[in-house]
Design a protein around this motif. Structure first.
Motif, PDB file in Angstrom:
ATOM      1  N   ARG A 189     -34.955 -23.408 -11.554  1.00  0.00           N
ATOM      2  CA  ARG A 189     -36.426 -23.402 -11.574  1.00  0.00           C
ATOM      3  C   ARG A 189     -36.947 -24.002 -12.882  1.00  0.00           C
ATOM      4  NH1 ARG A 189     -37.598 -19.209  -7.577  1.00  0.00           N
ATOM      5  NH2 ARG A 189     -36.053 -17.530  -7.700  1.00  0.00           N
ATOM      6  N   SER A 190     -36.390 -23.544 -13.988  1.00  0.00           N
ATOM      7  CA  SER A 190     -36.856 -24.020 -15.301  1.00  0.00           C
ATOM      8  C   SER A 190     -36.653 -25.522 -15.436  1.00  0.00           C
ATOM      9  CB  SER A 190     -36.121 -23.281 -16.412  1.00  0.00           C
ATOM     10  OG  SER A 190     -36.396 -21.885 -16.375  1.00  0.00           O
ATOM     11  N   ALA A 191     -35.509 -26.021 -14.980  1.00  0.00           N
ATOM     12  CA  ALA A 191     -35.245 -27.459 -15.045  1.00  0.00           C
ATOM     13  C   ALA A 191     -36.237 -28.237 -14.187  1.00  0.00           C
ATOM     14  CB  ALA A 191     -33.808 -27.746 -14.612  1.00  0.00           C
ATOM     15  N   ALA A 192     -36.603 -27.674 -13.047  1.00  0.00           N
ATOM     16  CA  ALA A 192     -37.568 -28.340 -12.174  1.00  0.00           C
ATOM     17  C   ALA A 192     -38.911 -28.518 -12.874  1.00  0.00           C
ATOM     18  CB  ALA A 192     -37.743 -27.541 -10.884  1.00  0.00           C
ATOM     19  N   PHE A 193     -39.322 -27.516 -13.634  1.00  0.00           N
ATOM     20  CA  PHE A 193     -40.607 -27.635 -14.329  1.00  0.00           C
ATOM     21  C   PHE A 193     -40.534 -28.626 -15.489  1.00  0.00           C
ATOM     22  CE2 PHE A 193     -41.375 -23.335 -12.395  1.00  0.00           C
ATOM     23  CZ  PHE A 193     -42.403 -23.769 -11.565  1.00  0.00           C
ATOM     24  N   VAL A 194     -39.369 -28.769 -16.101  1.00  0.00           N
ATOM     25  CA  VAL A 194     -39.196 -29.829 -17.104  1.00  0.00           C
ATOM     26  C   VAL A 194     -39.417 -31.186 -16.449  1.00  0.00           C
ATOM     27  CG1 VAL A 194     -37.553 -30.949 -18.659  1.00  0.00           C
ATOM     28  CG2 VAL A 194     -37.636 -28.449 -18.527  1.00  0.00           C
ATOM     29  N   LEU A 195     -38.854 -31.354 -15.252  1.00  0.00           N
ATOM     30  CA  LEU A 195     -39.030 -32.606 -14.531  1.00  0.00           C
ATOM     31  C   LEU A 195     -40.492 -32.813 -14.125  1.00  0.00           C
ATOM     32  CD1 LEU A 195     -38.042 -35.134 -13.094  1.00  0.00           C
ATOM     33  CD2 LEU A 195     -37.363 -33.691 -11.168  1.00  0.00           C
ATOM     34  N   ARG A 196     -41.122 -31.757 -13.644  1.00  0.00           N
ATOM     35  CA  ARG A 196     -42.521 -31.884 -13.249  1.00  0.00           C
ATOM     36  C   ARG A 196     -43.376 -32.358 -14.421  1.00  0.00           C
ATOM     37  NH1 ARG A 196     -46.308 -26.749 -12.062  1.00  0.00           N
ATOM     38  NH2 ARG A 196     -45.863 -26.573 -14.295  1.00  0.00           N
ATOM     39  N   ALA A 243     -32.493 -34.077 -20.427  1.00  0.00           N
ATOM     40  CA  ALA A 243     -31.471 -33.465 -21.286  1.00  0.00           C
ATOM     41  C   ALA A 243     -31.905 -33.472 -22.753  1.00  0.00           C
ATOM     42  CB  ALA A 243     -30.147 -34.196 -21.112  1.00  0.00           C
ATOM     43  N   ARG A 244     -32.619 -34.495 -23.188  1.00  0.00           N
ATOM     44  CA  ARG A 244     -33.118 -34.520 -24.568  1.00  0.00           C
ATOM     45  C   ARG A 244     -34.118 -33.392 -24.815  1.00  0.00           C
ATOM     46  NH1 ARG A 244     -34.268 -40.184 -23.348  1.00  0.00           N
ATOM     47  NH2 ARG A 244     -32.465 -41.470 -23.950  1.00  0.00           N
ATOM     48  N   ARG A 245     -34.934 -33.127 -23.812  1.00  0.00           N
ATOM     49  CA  ARG A 245     -35.985 -32.125 -23.988  1.00  0.00           C
ATOM     50  C   ARG A 245     -35.456 -30.701 -23.962  1.00  0.00           C
ATOM     51  NH1 ARG A 245     -41.485 -34.368 -21.051  1.00  0.00           N
ATOM     52  NH2 ARG A 245     -41.399 -36.461 -21.981  1.00  0.00           N
ATOM     53  N   ARG A 246     -34.445 -30.447 -23.160  1.00  0.00           N
ATOM     54  CA  ARG A 246     -33.896 -29.088 -23.062  1.00  0.00           C
ATOM     55  C   ARG A 246     -32.368 -29.142 -23.031  1.00  0.00           C
ATOM     56  NH1 ARG A 246     -36.933 -24.967 -20.920  1.00  0.00           N
ATOM     57  NH2 ARG A 246     -35.108 -23.727 -21.504  1.00  0.00           N
ATOM     58  N   PRO A 247     -31.745 -29.539 -24.145  1.00  0.00           N
ATOM     59  CA  PRO A 247     -30.285 -29.739 -24.144  1.00  0.00           C
ATOM     60  C   PRO A 247     -29.489 -28.469 -23.884  1.00  0.00           C
ATOM     61  CG  PRO A 247     -31.170 -29.852 -26.375  1.00  0.00           C
ATOM     62  CD  PRO A 247     -32.342 -29.858 -25.453  1.00  0.00           C
ATOM     63  N   THR A 251     -28.185 -31.018 -18.561  1.00  0.00           N
ATOM     64  CA  THR A 251     -27.228 -32.025 -18.999  1.00  0.00           C
ATOM     65  C   THR A 251     -27.270 -33.229 -18.073  1.00  0.00           C
ATOM     66  OG1 THR A 251     -24.895 -32.491 -19.482  1.00  0.00           O
ATOM     67  CG2 THR A 251     -25.348 -30.938 -17.699  1.00  0.00           C
ATOM     68  N   ASP A 252     -27.016 -34.391 -18.666  1.00  0.00           N
ATOM     69  CA  ASP A 252     -26.832 -35.610 -17.881  1.00  0.00           C
ATOM     70  C   ASP A 252     -25.370 -36.055 -17.919  1.00  0.00           C
ATOM     71  OD1 ASP A 252     -26.903 -36.282 -20.618  1.00  0.00           O
ATOM     72  OD2 ASP A 252     -27.540 -38.328 -20.170  1.00  0.00           O
ATOM     73  N   ALA A 253     -24.479 -35.172 -18.349  1.00  0.00           N
ATOM     74  CA  ALA A 253     -23.069 -35.528 -18.495  1.00  0.00           C
ATOM     75  C   ALA A 253     -22.411 -35.679 -17.123  1.00  0.00           C
ATOM     76  CB  ALA A 253     -22.340 -34.475 -19.323  1.00  0.00           C
ATOM     77  N   SER A 261     -22.336 -24.570 -18.875  1.00  0.00           N
ATOM     78  CA  SER A 261     -23.165 -23.819 -17.908  1.00  0.00           C
ATOM     79  C   SER A 261     -24.605 -24.297 -18.011  1.00  0.00           C
ATOM     80  CB  SER A 261     -23.058 -22.313 -18.190  1.00  0.00           C
ATOM     81  OG  SER A 261     -21.747 -21.859 -17.957  1.00  0.00           O
ATOM     82  N   ARG A 262     -24.808 -25.524 -17.597  1.00  0.00           N
ATOM     83  CA  ARG A 262     -26.131 -26.134 -17.634  1.00  0.00           C
ATOM     84  C   ARG A 262     -26.443 -26.790 -16.290  1.00  0.00           C
ATOM     85  NH1 ARG A 262     -25.755 -29.893 -22.897  1.00  0.00           N
ATOM     86  NH2 ARG A 262     -23.663 -30.223 -22.033  1.00  0.00           N
ATOM     87  N   VAL A 263     -27.705 -27.060 -16.078  1.00  0.00           N
ATOM     88  CA  VAL A 263     -28.137 -27.735 -14.863  1.00  0.00           C
ATOM     89  C   VAL A 263     -27.821 -29.224 -15.004  1.00  0.00           C
ATOM     90  CG1 VAL A 263     -30.102 -28.319 -13.391  1.00  0.00           C
ATOM     91  CG2 VAL A 263     -29.986 -26.060 -14.500  1.00  0.00           C
ATOM     92  N   PHE A 264     -27.068 -29.744 -14.064  1.00  0.00           N
ATOM     93  CA  PHE A 264     -26.702 -31.155 -14.085  1.00  0.00           C
ATOM     94  C   PHE A 264     -27.693 -31.948 -13.238  1.00  0.00           C
ATOM     95  CE2 PHE A 264     -23.983 -34.528 -11.932  1.00  0.00           C
ATOM     96  CZ  PHE A 264     -24.158 -35.457 -12.955  1.00  0.00           C
ATOM     97  N   VAL A 265     -28.290 -32.968 -13.843  1.00  0.00           N
ATOM     98  CA  VAL A 265     -29.183 -33.866 -13.110  1.00  0.00           C
ATOM     99  C   VAL A 265     -28.326 -34.996 -12.553  1.00  0.00           C
ATOM    100  CG1 VAL A 265     -31.270 -35.261 -13.206  1.00  0.00           C
ATOM    101  CG2 VAL A 265     -31.026 -33.280 -14.714  1.00  0.00           C
ATOM    102  N   ASP A 266     -28.019 -34.916 -11.278  1.00  0.00           N
ATOM    103  CA  ASP A 266     -27.038 -35.815 -10.670  1.00  0.00           C
ATOM    104  C   ASP A 266     -27.693 -37.151 -10.303  1.00  0.00           C
ATOM    105  OD1 ASP A 266     -24.952 -37.041  -9.436  1.00  0.00           O
ATOM    106  OD2 ASP A 266     -24.547 -35.456  -7.970  1.00  0.00           O
ATOM    107  N   PHE A 267     -27.746 -38.035 -11.265  1.00  0.00           N
ATOM    108  CA  PHE A 267     -28.384 -39.346 -11.092  1.00  0.00           C
ATOM    109  C   PHE A 267     -27.667 -40.198 -10.061  1.00  0.00           C
ATOM    110  CE2 PHE A 267     -25.716 -39.040 -14.898  1.00  0.00           C
ATOM    111  CZ  PHE A 267     -24.712 -39.965 -14.609  1.00  0.00           C
TER     112      PHE A 267
END
Length: 376
Positions: A189-196, A243-247, A251-253, A261-267
């Motif tokens: 949820r938190s990652a989604a709001f970063v994206l929003r 990932a820069r905003r909430r490292p 993660t973009d790794a 234990s981070r949310v991965f943004v699967d590009f």
């Protein structure tokens, strides 16, 4: 939505005709798939008239989802009940079918090619895999195609990000918020709001949906002007900026050993020829959970396991389609491509591609960091 059961004809086949009308009154708000099921024996086949076609459904009372005993015909009824938003989401698109002939818990397999034995009216198109292999994929031209696929044991649909009529242009940017081990849904949820917030700064709007499991997908409807290479590069730039905003959270790794234990943004879900599990599709889970479009207000409170084929149609009746404007208001990708250019200006290389793809221009060595250190 109403149904009419005809008298039983020869060979024990029963015909059920479906037609749509405006949903009115409190009784219509209490949708349940069983409500419309004709009283047929477990071995009877039925013919369903939908979208001007007649589709045979065999073993309609076969249980597909064990938790509540939801059947093949229950799943058909669900898809017909959400037919309008379903067709907005995947109408005219190629899909990859994952078939569960005996329902959840039985054997399953992916079917890239439509079978040779198929109705004359079935729509298909030629698609290719990253290695160039071509196959004839099903195109969801109307709801009859959905019912036909469900009869084969296809529970949900893995959908292409472009229309069959315009395969060279992608019209959906798909951001997959993937939970690594140890990640809670509250983190998603938190990652989604970063994206929003990021999209808002770019004067863009994202449309969230549950995945039917543990993550969230956020889609951005695009003007059909860019190919998959450009759209993937945009997804990489978004992942990096998040990932820069909430490292500590995101993660973009690409390599799992670096994610923690981070949310991965699967590009790489935006790489050419990739499909994503479709909106309104039922997952292969015993509870018949649905990948459900939701509003941003719901992101804070939604419980994905609660959204099933038993109640999602009711949500549509009561609240409408949260994605209705995505198709009518496509957006430019240019603001995100400016992020791509800014990253390139600092010397950042491309992000790694999945192993099934050939080596791509600007890609760093495609080897996990731990293995690279061993060879130093």
């Amino acid at each position: 939505m109403t149904c009419r059961a005809a008298t039983t004809g020869c060979f024990g086949v029963r015909t059920i005709a479906f037609r749509s009308r405006p949903i009115e009154g409190p009784a219509q708000r209490r949708f349940h798939p069983r409500r419309y099921v004709a009283d047929v024996g477990s071995d009877d086949a039925i013919d369903i008239d939908v979208a001007g076609r007649t589709v045979r459904v065999s073993s309609p009372n076969k249980v597909f989802f064990g938790q509540h005993g939801d059947t093949k015909l229950d799943l058909v009824r669900y898809y017909l009940a959400v037919g309008e938003p379903l067709m907005r989401a995947m109408g005219g698109r190629p899909v990859l079918m994952q078939r569960f002939p005996d329902g959840v818990g039985g054997t399953n397999f992916f079917q890239k090619r439509v079978p040779k034995s198929r109705p004359d009216w079935l729509s298909s198109t030629v698609v290719s895999t990253p290695n160039g292999t071509e196959s004839e994929a099903l195109v969801i031209a109307d709801l009859a195609h959905v019912v036909w696929a469900v009869n084969l044991g296809c529970l949900g649909f893995h959908v292409w990000p472009s229309l069959a009529a315009d395969p060279d242009h992608v019209d959906e940017l798909r951001i997959d918020l993937d939970p690594s081990p140890g990640v809670r849904f509250d983190d998603i949820r938190s990652a989604a709001f970063v994206l929003r917030d990021l999209l808002s700064e770019l004067n863009m709007r994202g449309y969230p949906k549950t995945t039917g499991n543990r993550g969230l997908h956020i889609y951005v409807g695009l003007e059909p002007r860019w190919d998959a290479i450009a759209v993937r590069s945009a997804a990489v730039a978004i992942a990096r900026e998040m990932a820069r905003r909430r490292p500590e959270l995101i993660t973009d790794a690409w390599w799992k050993e670096e994610r923690g234990s981070r949310v991965f943004v699967d590009f790489n879900q935006n790489a050419p020829h990739k499909t994503v599990f479709g909106a309104w599709s039922a997952r292969a889970r015993v509870g018949a959970q649905v990948s459900t479009p939701i509003t941003w207000d719901e992101v804070s409170t939604v419980q994905p396991d609660d959204l099933t084929i038993r109640n999602v149609a009711t949500r549509v009746v009561e609240h409408g389609d949260p994605w209705a404007e995505m198709r009518s208001s496509p957006q430019s990708l240019e603001p995100v491509l400016e992020l791509v250019a800014a990253d390139q200006a600092t010397g950042l290389p491309d992000a790694p591609w999945p192993p099934v793809y050939p080596k791509m221009p600007g890609e760093p060595p495609r080897v996990a960091p731990s293995r690279a250190r061993k060879h130093d």
